[in-house]
Each structure stands twice: as structure tokens, then as C-alpha cells.
Design an enzyme around this catalytic site. Structure first.
Site, PDB file in Angstrom:
ATOM      1  N   ARG A   8     -38.318 -12.364 -26.984  1.00 56.56           N
ATOM      2  CA  ARG A   8     -39.173 -13.062 -27.951  1.00 56.56           C
ATOM      3  C   ARG A   8     -40.504 -13.471 -27.346  1.00 56.56           C
ATOM      4  O   ARG A   8     -41.413 -13.864 -28.056  1.00 56.56           O
ATOM      5  CB  ARG A   8     -38.453 -14.257 -28.559  1.00 56.56           C
TER       6      ARG A   8
ATOM      7  N   ARG B 294     -32.428 -13.416 -27.442  1.00 56.86           N
ATOM      8  CA  ARG B 294     -33.101 -12.811 -28.590  1.00 56.86           C
ATOM      9  C   ARG B 294     -33.741 -11.509 -28.127  1.00 56.86           C
ATOM     10  O   ARG B 294     -34.368 -11.456 -27.075  1.00 56.86           O
ATOM     11  CB  ARG B 294     -34.164 -13.789 -29.112  1.00 56.86           C
TER      12      ARG B 294
ATOM     13  N   LYS C 102     -25.291 -17.567 -35.421  1.00 57.48           N
ATOM     14  CA  LYS C 102     -26.117 -17.683 -34.222  1.00 57.48           C
ATOM     15  C   LYS C 102     -25.185 -17.500 -33.040  1.00 57.48           C
ATOM     16  O   LYS C 102     -24.249 -18.250 -32.842  1.00 57.48           O
ATOM     17  CB  LYS C 102     -26.788 -19.062 -34.177  1.00 57.48           C
TER      18      LYS C 102
ATOM     19  N   GLU D 220     -29.629 -10.150 -31.073  1.00 54.82           N
ATOM     20  CA  GLU D 220     -29.311 -10.818 -29.819  1.00 54.82           C
ATOM     21  C   GLU D 220     -28.550  -9.872 -28.905  1.00 54.82           C
ATOM     22  O   GLU D 220     -27.720  -9.092 -29.359  1.00 54.82           O
ATOM     23  CB  GLU D 220     -28.460 -12.057 -30.063  1.00 54.82           C
TER      24      GLU D 220
END
Length: 181
Positions: free
Chosen positions: A112, A97, A92, A142
Site C-alpha cells: 500500500r 495489504r 479483514k 492481502e
């Protein structure tokens, strides 16, 4: 009408979910919304509750609802939920995103929350077109900023600034970087 506005604002605080509203509006509303993320389209195509709508596939160039992970209390609980299935785990990163939609040399970037980020095109679209071998695809990942001077990712929140600098032809020593999963 109030429910529809609250769905758009993503502030459905009526004790019911959008699934409930969709099911009352039309039996196919949730399915269509999940592949188009376009409430206007859902209302236009499904205005007659008696007419069934043929399930639609996801389209390149239209935002898709991202798959989100569920929160669990512990690692043990997560493994129990997986019931022995094989998994792939990725890192992560501290970026935004992003969905990348590629159709030939036409690239779209969606957040998103289904907002299109056309400001990224100038900074990174050509690189993605050259390196994504598929003609047509939707990729999830990302968007981050890579600092060439320190050889590490820049702090969260500098994407827009670097995209604007790239559009203006400025070399800041930083560049947009898209980590696709």
C-alpha cells in the site's frame, strides 16, 4: 524541495497536506499522482504549470493508491454515511495489504506504500496466472501464509520468510496465500 522530500517520506508534518503542495505545483499534479504513485513522473511531466496534462488512466504494472476506509465512531454512524446504499463487506485478515498487477503471465506485487515485492513471484505468481482468468487486471487483497499442518493462517509477519523458502525450494509446510477482494 523540503515538501517534496516529506511527501516521499510520507511525513508531511507542516500543517498542510500533499494536496496543497500538489495544487501549488501544478493543477493536474494530484490527479496524475493518484493514478501513478510516481512523484518523479509527476515532476517530469508537469514541470510547466501552464501546460495542462490529459488525465491518465491507471496502468497495469504501476502501483495505484489504494482506497482506504474512513474511521467512524460507531456502526450507526457508518450506516448513516452509507445513506441506504448496498454494501459488500469482506473479512479483514491479518496479512499484508497487496495489489496484484497481472498482464498476461507478467505479475507484479505492490504494497500500500507502493513498494514492489518481487520476492513473492517465485512462491505464488504461477498459481495466480493459472487462476486469474483475465489477461490484464489489478486486484487488491492481502498476502498471508497458510499453514498446511494446522489448516489455519500463520501469524502475521511470516510472508517474507515463506517467500524466501519457496524461492530456495524448501517445503516448510506453509505457503503464501493471496486473498483477493
Amino acid at each position: 524541495m523540503r515538501w517534496i522530500i516529506m511527501i516521499i517520506l510520507k511525513e508531511l508534518k507542516l500543517g498542510i497536506s500533499e494536496k496543497t503542495v500538489f495544487s501549488v505545483f501544478h493543477p493536474d499534479a494530484e490527479d496524475l499522482f493518484n493514478v501513478t504513485c510516481d512523484l518523479k513522473l509527476v515532476c517530469e511531466r508537469l514541470c510547466d504549470r501552464t501546460q495542462r496534462y490529459k488525465r491518465q488512466d491507471i496502468e497495469v504494472g504501476k502501483a495505484v493508491g489504494p482506497q482506504l476506509a474512513s474511521r467512524v465512531g460507531s456502526v450507526e454512524e457508518a450506516w448513516k454515511k452509507l445513506r441506504g446504499k448496498e454494501v459488500v463487506v469482506d473479512c479483514k485478515f491479518d496479512g499484508d495489504r497487496i495489489q496484484v498487477h497481472k498482464n498476461g503471465n507478467d505479475i507484479h506485487f505492490f504494497s500500500r506504500t507502493f513498494i514492489e515485492h518481487s520476492e513473492y513471484k517465485e512462491a505464488i505468481a504461477d498459481t495466480l496466472c493459472q487462476n486469474i482468468l483475465l489477461e490484464k487486471c489489478i486486484l487488491d487483497g492481502e498476502m498471508l501464509v497458510w499453514d498446511r499442518l494446522t489448516n489455519r493462517f500463520a501469524e502475521f509477519g511470516s510472508n517474507q520468510e515463506i517467500a524466501k523458502a519457496a524461492k530456495d525450494g524448501l517445503d516448510t509446510g506453509q505457503q503464501l496465500c493471496c486473498i483477493l477482494t
